[in-house]
Design an enzyme around this catalytic site. Structure first.
Site, PDB file in Angstrom:
ATOM      1  N   GLU A  43       0.827  -1.205   0.000  1.00 27.36           N
ATOM      2  CA  GLU A  43       0.000   0.000   0.000  1.00 27.36           C
ATOM      3  C   GLU A  43       0.870   1.267   0.000  1.00 27.36           C
ATOM      4  O   GLU A  43       1.807   1.387   0.783  1.00 27.36           O
ATOM      5  CB  GLU A  43      -0.899  -0.017   1.229  1.00 27.36           C
ATOM      6  CG  GLU A  43      -1.855   1.163   1.337  1.00 27.36           C
ATOM      7  CD  GLU A  43      -2.642   1.158   2.638  1.00 27.36           C
ATOM      8  OE1 GLU A  43      -3.673   1.855   2.691  1.00 27.36           O
ATOM      9  OE2 GLU A  43      -2.231   0.470   3.598  1.00 27.36           O
ATOM     10  N   LYS A 116     -10.344   2.453  -1.657  1.00 23.39           N
ATOM     11  CA  LYS A 116     -10.454   1.860  -0.320  1.00 23.39           C
ATOM     12  C   LYS A 116     -11.767   2.256   0.353  1.00 23.39           C
ATOM     13  O   LYS A 116     -12.088   3.439   0.460  1.00 23.39           O
ATOM     14  CB  LYS A 116      -9.256   2.309   0.521  1.00 23.39           C
ATOM     15  CG  LYS A 116      -9.130   1.645   1.881  1.00 23.39           C
ATOM     16  CD  LYS A 116      -7.811   2.073   2.513  1.00 23.39           C
ATOM     17  CE  LYS A 116      -7.553   1.408   3.851  1.00 23.39           C
ATOM     18  NZ  LYS A 116      -6.208   1.770   4.377  1.00 23.39           N
ATOM     19  N   CYS A 153      -5.657  -2.871   2.799  1.00 29.32           N
ATOM     20  CA  CYS A 153      -5.305  -2.759   4.218  1.00 29.32           C
ATOM     21  C   CYS A 153      -6.510  -2.922   5.145  1.00 29.32           C
ATOM     22  O   CYS A 153      -6.970  -4.032   5.332  1.00 29.32           O
ATOM     23  CB  CYS A 153      -4.551  -1.460   4.470  1.00 29.32           C
ATOM     24  SG  CYS A 153      -3.600  -1.473   6.022  1.00 29.32           S
TER      25      CYS A 153
END
Length: 289
Positions: A43, A116, A153
């Protein structure tokens, strides 16, 4: 293509953006030399993890996806090597900012992007200051080497995300990551918990999973954080079949027969026996549906 080799990578990030891009390319080339077809970088690999601090100057790091220098460079690398590259970037979209992964296919085409969805906020992980919640929904990308489900993540802690990608036909789950020490609780080490959570996604959805984390000590204005690496590849039953240590720059590879995995998934029956009409409590915050 049924036989696919995936790679997880991990590296430390320097202050210089060009240096980090060069390191990422070096890992991609090393993975490709070992036969990898799908290569996962961590990331936000272009820079140190800037979310350690609330600092509006860091918004200057964001770039639009169109013509993004790192994406354009890695498109050329992907085309040259014939590999699929999910590329994690800090995206500027008009007046909005997103934590985004661009999927680059083996011919260098941009297949699409994912923003995300789950944005954390806590000591050292001040992502809500920088990123809007993603508006793409969970997506699956058809590539030269299979249908890839990609999330980022904090998304990896939510089983709903993995299941949504599996239901859309994902064959491999990919999670680029930046996680390490907890400044408010230095005695806390979440690395094993982090791995087991994703191993559960692989096992419950019966598909391989790749997680790439960063390494190294990074100092912010208030916090110093050590990222614990431990990148890994899990099989379709959740077993870790390749794992990096906590401090070394690493390339991991593993080979899967996606047709064989599909046959096993179909025979196991977890998708056949689902009862979606009973799952309405997860559509609300308080479980009332």
């Amino acid at each position: 293509m049924s036989i696919v080799t995936v790679a997880a990578t991990q590296m430390a990030c320097a202050a210089d953006r060009d240096s980090n891009l060069a390191s990422a390319e070096r890992l991609v080339r090393a993975a490709a030399a070992r036969g990898a077809n799908v290569i996962l970088l961590q990331e936000l690999f272009e820079t140190p993890y800037f979310c350690k601090d609330h600092d509006p100057r860091h918004f200057d790091l964001a770039r639009p996806l169109e013509g993004h220098p790192a994406v354009e460079h890695l498109r050329g690398v992907a085309r040259e090597l014939g590999v699929v590259l999910p590329v994690s970037v800090f995206e500027r979209a008009g007046t909005a900012f997103f934590n985004t992964v661009v999927i680059v296919d083996a011919d260098g085409r941009m297949v699409g992007h994912y923003r995300k969805s789950h944005i954390p906020e806590g000591p050292g992980y001040h992502e809500k200051f920088y990123f809007s919640p993603g508006d793409t929904g969970f997506r699956v990308f058809a590539t030269a080497f299979g249908r890839l489900g990609v999330a980022i993540c904090w998304d990896q802690w939510f089983p709903e995300a993995a299941r949504a990608m599996a239901l859309q036909g994902a064959e491999i789950l990919l999670y680029p990551t930046a996680i390490g020490s907890e400044p408010q609780a230095p005695e806390l080490d979440s690395s094993a918990h982090w791995q087991r959570t994703m191993q559960g996604h692989a096992a419950a959805n019966v598909m391989p999973l790749v997680a790439s984390n960063r390494i190294g000590v990074e100092r912010g204005q208030k916090y110093t954080m050590e990222f614990y690496g431990s990148s890994f590849i899990a099989s379709a039953t959740g077993e870790k079949i390749a794992e990096a240590d906590r401090r070394s720059e690493t390339v991991l590879t593993a080979r899967f027969d996606l047709d064989e995995v599909r046959r096993y998934r179909e025979a196991w029956g977890v998708f056949r026996d689902r009862r979606p009409e009973l799952y309405h409590p997860i559509l609300s915050y308080d479980g009332r549906g």
